[in-house]
Scaffold this active site. Structure first.
Site, PDB file in Angstrom:
ATOM      1  CD  GLU A  19      -2.333   1.272   2.864  1.00  0.00           C
ATOM      2  OE1 GLU A  19      -3.276   0.525   3.115  1.00  0.00           O
ATOM      3  OE2 GLU A  19      -1.867   2.080   3.704  1.00  0.00           O
ATOM      4  CG  HIS A  95      -7.567   2.220   0.095  1.00  0.00           C
ATOM      5  ND1 HIS A  95      -6.898   2.188   1.301  1.00  0.00           N
ATOM      6  CD2 HIS A  95      -7.086   1.172  -0.628  1.00  0.00           C
ATOM      7  CE1 HIS A  95      -6.052   1.169   1.297  1.00  0.00           C
ATOM      8  NE2 HIS A  95      -6.146   0.545   0.133  1.00  0.00           N
ATOM      9  NE  ARG A 125     -16.789   4.373   9.937  1.00  0.00           N
ATOM     10  CZ  ARG A 125     -16.733   4.330  11.251  1.00  0.00           C
ATOM     11  NH1 ARG A 125     -17.785   3.917  11.946  1.00  0.00           N
ATOM     12  NH2 ARG A 125     -15.639   4.681  11.895  1.00  0.00           N
ATOM     13  CB  ALA A 145     -17.559  -0.496   4.765  1.00  0.00           C
ATOM     14  CG  HIS A 184     -13.656  -0.843  13.741  1.00  0.00           C
ATOM     15  ND1 HIS A 184     -14.582   0.006  14.273  1.00  0.00           N
ATOM     16  CD2 HIS A 184     -12.893  -0.104  12.901  1.00  0.00           C
ATOM     17  CE1 HIS A 184     -14.401   1.220  13.760  1.00  0.00           C
ATOM     18  NE2 HIS A 184     -13.393   1.174  12.912  1.00  0.00           N
ATOM     19  CE  LYS A 200     -16.612  -4.810   6.386  1.00  0.00           C
ATOM     20  NZ  LYS A 200     -15.565  -3.851   6.805  1.00  0.00           N
ATOM     21  CE  LYS A 306      10.243   8.338   5.112  1.00  0.00           C
ATOM     22  NZ  LYS A 306       9.028   8.857   5.739  1.00  0.00           N
TER      23      LYS A 306
HETATM   24  P1  FAD Z   1     -17.246  -0.712   8.671  1.00  0.00           P
HETATM   25  O1  FAD Z   1     -17.114  -2.052   8.083  1.00  0.00           O
HETATM   26  O2  FAD Z   1     -18.408   0.120   8.263  1.00  0.00           O
HETATM   27  O3  FAD Z   1     -17.234  -0.867  10.253  1.00  0.00           O
HETATM   28  C1  FAD Z   1     -17.127   0.280  11.112  1.00  0.00           C
HETATM   29  C2  FAD Z   1     -17.665  -0.060  12.490  1.00  0.00           C
HETATM   30  O4  FAD Z   1     -19.083  -0.196  12.427  1.00  0.00           O
HETATM   31  C3  FAD Z   1     -17.156  -1.372  13.060  1.00  0.00           C
HETATM   32  O5  FAD Z   1     -17.030  -1.205  14.457  1.00  0.00           O
HETATM   33  C4  FAD Z   1     -18.250  -2.383  12.740  1.00  0.00           C
HETATM   34  O6  FAD Z   1     -18.300  -3.433  13.699  1.00  0.00           O
HETATM   35  C5  FAD Z   1     -19.489  -1.508  12.797  1.00  0.00           C
HETATM   36  N1  FAD Z   1     -20.526  -1.880  11.825  1.00  0.00           N
HETATM   37  C6  FAD Z   1     -20.355  -2.298  10.555  1.00  0.00           C
HETATM   38  N2  FAD Z   1     -21.530  -2.488   9.949  1.00  0.00           N
HETATM   39  C7  FAD Z   1     -22.485  -2.181  10.853  1.00  0.00           C
HETATM   40  C8  FAD Z   1     -23.906  -2.164  10.849  1.00  0.00           C
HETATM   41  N3  FAD Z   1     -24.576  -2.543   9.746  1.00  0.00           N
HETATM   42  N4  FAD Z   1     -24.557  -1.781  11.966  1.00  0.00           N
HETATM   43  C9  FAD Z   1     -23.882  -1.398  13.094  1.00  0.00           C
HETATM   44  N5  FAD Z   1     -22.534  -1.409  13.157  1.00  0.00           N
HETATM   45  C10 FAD Z   1     -21.846  -1.779  12.067  1.00  0.00           C
HETATM   46  N6  FAD Z   1      -9.375   4.925   6.095  1.00  0.00           N
HETATM   47  C11 FAD Z   1      -9.320   5.964   5.217  1.00  0.00           C
HETATM   48  O7  FAD Z   1      -9.881   7.024   5.480  1.00  0.00           O
HETATM   49  N7  FAD Z   1      -8.646   5.847   4.030  1.00  0.00           N
HETATM   50  C12 FAD Z   1      -8.027   4.693   3.659  1.00  0.00           C
HETATM   51  O8  FAD Z   1      -7.428   4.629   2.599  1.00  0.00           O
HETATM   52  C13 FAD Z   1      -8.070   3.586   4.553  1.00  0.00           C
HETATM   53  N8  FAD Z   1      -7.510   2.388   4.242  1.00  0.00           N
HETATM   54  C14 FAD Z   1      -7.645   1.318   5.082  1.00  0.00           C
HETATM   55  C15 FAD Z   1      -7.129   0.055   4.682  1.00  0.00           C
HETATM   56  C16 FAD Z   1      -7.256  -1.042   5.525  1.00  0.00           C
HETATM   57  C17 FAD Z   1      -6.732  -2.391   5.077  1.00  0.00           C
HETATM   58  C18 FAD Z   1      -7.885  -0.916   6.798  1.00  0.00           C
HETATM   59  C19 FAD Z   1      -7.998  -2.088   7.723  1.00  0.00           C
HETATM   60  C20 FAD Z   1      -8.400   0.315   7.184  1.00  0.00           C
HETATM   61  C21 FAD Z   1      -8.299   1.440   6.336  1.00  0.00           C
HETATM   62  N9  FAD Z   1      -8.827   2.691   6.674  1.00  0.00           N
HETATM   63  C22 FAD Z   1      -8.776   3.750   5.805  1.00  0.00           C
HETATM   64  C23 FAD Z   1      -9.421   2.901   8.015  1.00  0.00           C
HETATM   65  C24 FAD Z   1     -10.920   2.603   8.046  1.00  0.00           C
HETATM   66  O9  FAD Z   1     -11.608   3.540   7.224  1.00  0.00           O
HETATM   67  C25 FAD Z   1     -11.361   2.720   9.507  1.00  0.00           C
HETATM   68  O10 FAD Z   1     -10.832   1.657  10.252  1.00  0.00           O
HETATM   69  C26 FAD Z   1     -12.839   2.897   9.742  1.00  0.00           C
HETATM   70  O11 FAD Z   1     -13.014   3.316  11.104  1.00  0.00           O
HETATM   71  C27 FAD Z   1     -13.688   1.636   9.575  1.00  0.00           C
HETATM   72  O12 FAD Z   1     -13.779   1.281   8.261  1.00  0.00           O
HETATM   73  P2  FAD Z   1     -14.509  -0.101   7.832  1.00  0.00           P
HETATM   74  O13 FAD Z   1     -14.562  -0.078   6.348  1.00  0.00           O
HETATM   75  O14 FAD Z   1     -13.878  -1.236   8.496  1.00  0.00           O
HETATM   76  O15 FAD Z   1     -15.974   0.187   8.430  1.00  0.00           O
END
Ligand code: FAD
Length: 319
Positions: A19, A95, A125, A145, A184, A200, A306
């Site tokens: 990444e 992303h 998300r 997400a 998370h 998802k 880096k």
């Molecule tokens: P979700 O899957 O939506 O989950 C978020 C929270 O909500 C979790 O606690 C989950 O348990 C809960 N949840 C999910 N669905 C529901 C539902 N239907 N009802 C109630 N609760 C629910 N962030 C950036 O801004 N830019 C990036 O480029 C970026 N890249 C990343 C790459 C990776 C590999 C990872 C692991 C994270 C990255 N992030 C990035 C961070 C990420 O956006 C955050 O961790 C964010 O807080 C959660 O994203 P998620 O897609 O996992 O969210």
């Protein structure tokens, strides 16, 4: 080709991917090529480019007034993906976040990607903006997400937001999503977090990339827990080599991950960035070798822009 087809074609083998971050606004794209070039000899299967939404800062104005200004420090995710794909012929994975986008803006971004021939997305998300304590969706935007995955999957079925479009062209996106071996930070517990992760996958995601972790036992347990919850897609471990004294402080706090005792015992003795890098790189090599032994589908390295340390790791693991 896309990520899931590549993983399926190479079952039983551990692939290499990484990444990168877009450069800070005003910097040249050459800095991206400089980070990628040293890693190309290890045949990355795909390269992810992170997305950075706007932040709010206060700028000093006349008479001591402060103005709240929205800025995006690292724009350019889509353009960088297109440029990398064009220059290196490697699959790129932009992303895409719910944060900062209405559903219509998401649709338009997806159309841009489709026209550019970028068929992979990591659907996220996004975190709350720094000045807010909780995630706030845009008006007509997505809260989780899973909703973003659903929207992408709808376009893959030729369904756009405007139902009156005649003969809409289906897109062909391969969707990845994030998973958290150490949960998370907002989730009430790991079991529930995995249930949401499953949603998802059911919505159309083909694979999972994990948050960084420093203890392989946590990844192995996470994979077991996902399998027990009937999640059967590839789960790609994400690894980050610790290379500076700053990392030791901000990584646990920012990513909600623990360092295991063995690693902590070594880090606590480090006085310089060089000493941290020596410990961090050796640790990531050890983690990587064990993951290869366990036939992880791919190891995804967080370079944070880096590549020199990731190059040393790749040489030891994939060279
Ligand atoms: P979700 O899957 O939506 O989950 C978020 C929270 O909500 C979790 O606690 C989950 O348990 C809960 N949840 C999910 N669905 C529901 C539902 N239907 N009802 C109630 N609760 C629910 N962030 C950036 O801004 N830019 C990036 O480029 C970026 N890249 C990343 C790459 C990776 C590999 C990872 C692991 C994270 C990255 N992030 C990035 C961070 C990420 O956006 C955050 O961790 C964010 O807080 C959660 O994203 P998620 O897609 O996992 O969210």
């Amino acid at each position: 080709m896309n990520v899931i087809k590549t993983l399926n074609k190479n079952k039983g083998k551990t692939l290499f991917s990484f990444e990168i971050l877009p450069p800070l606004k005003g910097k040249r794209i050459q800095s991206i090529y400089d980070a990628i070039d040293p890693l190309m000899e290890f045949n990355p299967s795909f390269i992810n480019v992170t997305y950075h939404r706007e932040e709010f800062v206060y700028k000093k104005r006349e008479k001591g007034f402060l103005e709240k200004v929205s800025i995006r420090k690292r724009p350019g995710t889509v353009g960088i993906c297109a440029a990398i794909q064009h220059k290196y012929g490697v699959i790129t994975v932009p992303h895409l976040t719910c944060g900062g986008f209405s559903a219509e803006e998401t649709e338009n971004a997806l159309i841009d990607l489709h026209f550019l021939g970028i068929n992979d997305i990591l659907a996220l998300r996004g975190d709350p903006v720094k000045t807010e304590s909780a995630f706030v969706p845009e008006p007509n935007g997505h809260t989780y997400a899973v909703e973003l995955v659903q929207q992408i999957e709808s376009m893959n079925e030729g369904k756009y937001l405007d139902e009156e479009i005649k003969k809409p062209e289906p897109t062909n996106f391969c969707i990845g999503v994030a998973g958290y071996p150490e949960k998370h930070y907002e989730a009430m517990n790991q079991k529930l977090d995995i249930q949401y992760l499953k949603q998802k996958i059911e919505a159309g995601a083909s694979y999972i990339v994990t948050q960084m972790f420093f203890d392989n036992a946590k990844y192995f347990k996470f994979v077991d827990d996902c399998r027990a919850a009937a999640i059967d897609v590839p789960i790609i471990p994400g690894l980050k080599p610790l290379t500076t004294l700053k990392h030791i402080k901000f990584i646990p706090k920012t990513f909600f991950v623990d360092f295991p005792d063995d690693l902590t015992d070594q880090l606590i003795k480090c006085k310089t960035n060089e000493e941290v890098a020596e410990v961090g790189v050796a640790w990531t090599i050890k983690q990587s070798k064990e993951l290869v032994e366990h036939k992880a589908p791919c190891i995804h390295y967080y370079t944070m822009g880096k590549s020199d340390h990731v190059k040393n790791i790749a040489k030891a693991v994939f060279g």
